[in-house]
Each structure stands twice: as C-alpha cells, then as structure tokens.
Design a protein around this motif. Structure first.
Motif, mmCIF file in Angstrom:
data_model
loop_
_atom_site.group_PDB
_atom_site.id
_atom_site.type_symbol
_atom_site.label_atom_id
_atom_site.label_comp_id
_atom_site.label_asym_id
_atom_site.label_seq_id
_atom_site.Cartn_x
_atom_site.Cartn_y
_atom_site.Cartn_z
ATOM 1 N N ASP A 9 0.774 -1.250 0.000
ATOM 2 C CA ASP A 9 0.000 0.000 0.000
ATOM 3 C C ASP A 9 0.808 1.305 0.000
ATOM 4 O O ASP A 9 0.472 2.247 0.717
ATOM 5 N N VAL A 10 1.835 1.390 -0.816
ATOM 6 C CA VAL A 10 2.582 2.650 -0.922
ATOM 7 C C VAL A 10 1.825 3.525 -1.928
ATOM 8 O O VAL A 10 2.206 3.672 -3.081
ATOM 9 N N GLN A 11 0.733 4.084 -1.438
ATOM 10 C CA GLN A 11 -0.213 4.828 -2.259
ATOM 11 C C GLN A 11 -0.263 6.289 -1.826
ATOM 12 O O GLN A 11 0.038 6.628 -0.677
ATOM 13 N N SER A 45 0.568 -4.693 -2.905
ATOM 14 C CA SER A 45 -0.862 -4.652 -2.596
ATOM 15 C C SER A 45 -1.301 -3.206 -2.712
ATOM 16 O O SER A 45 -0.492 -2.278 -2.602
ATOM 17 N N GLN A 46 -2.591 -3.052 -2.951
ATOM 18 C CA GLN A 46 -3.140 -1.726 -3.185
ATOM 19 C C GLN A 46 -4.567 -1.687 -2.660
ATOM 20 O O GLN A 46 -5.397 -2.504 -3.048
ATOM 21 N N ASP A 47 -4.825 -0.757 -1.717
ATOM 22 C CA ASP A 47 -6.201 -0.519 -1.294
ATOM 23 C C ASP A 47 -6.976 -0.004 -2.504
ATOM 24 O O ASP A 47 -6.460 0.823 -3.272
ATOM 25 N N LYS A 84 0.162 -7.315 -8.894
ATOM 26 C CA LYS A 84 -0.539 -6.362 -8.038
ATOM 27 C C LYS A 84 -1.750 -7.042 -7.411
ATOM 28 O O LYS A 84 -2.594 -7.599 -8.119
ATOM 29 N N LEU A 85 -1.816 -6.976 -6.087
ATOM 30 C CA LEU A 85 -2.947 -7.506 -5.339
ATOM 31 C C LEU A 85 -3.869 -6.344 -4.983
ATOM 32 O O LEU A 85 -3.424 -5.359 -4.396
#
Length: 184
Positions: A9-11, A45-47, A84-85
C-alpha cells in the motif's frame, strides 16, 4: 525455496498530503526502490475501496478505486512490480491484509509458485503491514519485515512499536534493508 518482496500500500493517500497521510510515509520510498532490485519477484498490494465502504466509518475516505489517491506514490518504481494484489474492494470489509486480495487468492498464488519466504515493506506498520505479515506467518511463510521501509499511522503514539512487537512475537523476523543481502 523461492523468495519475493511484497510492497504494501505505498499509495498517495497514505503519504503526506494524502487523505490518510502517514508522517514520513513518503520517506520509505527511496529505501524500497533501493532494495527492489535485489528480488526476482516483486508483488504489491493496493487498497481499492468503493466510495460506500464501511471502512470509512473508522477512517477518512482514502484510496477510492480509480482515484489519484489510490495510485502508487509517484516516486515508487512501480514498473518493477510483477503482480498487483487489489484489496478492500468489498464495501463491507476493511481489507487490511494482502491475503484478502480480491483479484486472486494470494495464499494459493504463493503455494502454487512455491514461494516460501516474503520480505514485507510499505504502509502502514500498525495496520496493513501487520495484518499481512501475521497472515503470512499463519500460512506457513517465512516472513521478514523490513523495519526501515515501513511507517506507522500511530493513532496512539506507540501503535507502530506495539505492532512490531506483535509481529515479532508471532514469528516475523525484523530486519533492516542493509541486511537483506545477508539472508537472500
């Protein structure tokens, strides 16, 4: 034994100036970019929350699917990411752990690809990193948490430290980025 790097989650919304900005969240990006080249397999991973997520009863609206806030931090070398999850897509679920990905079963992926070791970095120490690391251990994965490549929300001042203690007590190995080459 296969190894992978998991960037959690480095968003934009988790970095300073974002909707749920973590103090110094952007400062981990250079460390991640430095270690990314040590791994043959890089996963993120990505929210990816819907606008009506119950998650927003606890947290400010952040990482809404398709928005700039849900995109990776612009300095992250995301072109190095192999898989990418996507998580948090159910409006009734928080989706903290990468093992809750909705685009594929992460546990099955790891097993099918004989990945037995994960190095985890990213945001946030006290929520998504912690839940992902604990799920990795539960799934029998040798789990390293890269302590200089994570940052905590710290709703309470000691949340990040307590999360590290919990991860360690449950079997995660805490490691600094400079020590990765010693164990790969």
């Amino acid at each position: 034994m296969k190894t992978a790097l998991l960037i959690v989650d480095v968003q934009n919304d988790f970095c300073p100036g974002g909707a749920l900005g973590v103090k110094d969240g952007d400062k981990i990006v250079p460390t991640i970019n430095k270690i990314i080249k040590k791994f043959d397999l890089v996963i993120s991973s990505q929210d990816w929350h819907p606008e009506d997520s119950v998650h927003f009863e606890k947290w400010p609206v952040h990482c809404v699917a398709g928005t700039k806030g849900a995109e990776f931090h612009p300095d992250l070398k995301s072109e190095k990411i192999d898989l990418k999850l996507i998580k948090g897509t159910d409006n009734k679920d928080d989706g903290y752990s990468a093992f809750e990905a909705t685009n594929l079963s992460f546990a099955n992926y790891l097993e099918e690809n004989e990945i037995t070791t994960l190095y985890i970095c990213g945001l946030t120490t006290d929520y998504c990193v912690k839940e992902t690391a604990l799920d990795a251990v539960k799934n029998g994965i040798h789990t390293f948490v890269i302590t200089d490549a994570i940052a905590a929300v710290n709703v309470q001042p000691c949340d990040g430290k307590e999360a590290l203690n919990e991860m360690y007590s449950k079997g995660c190995i805490l490691i600094e980025s400079e020590d990765i080459s010693d164990v790969l």
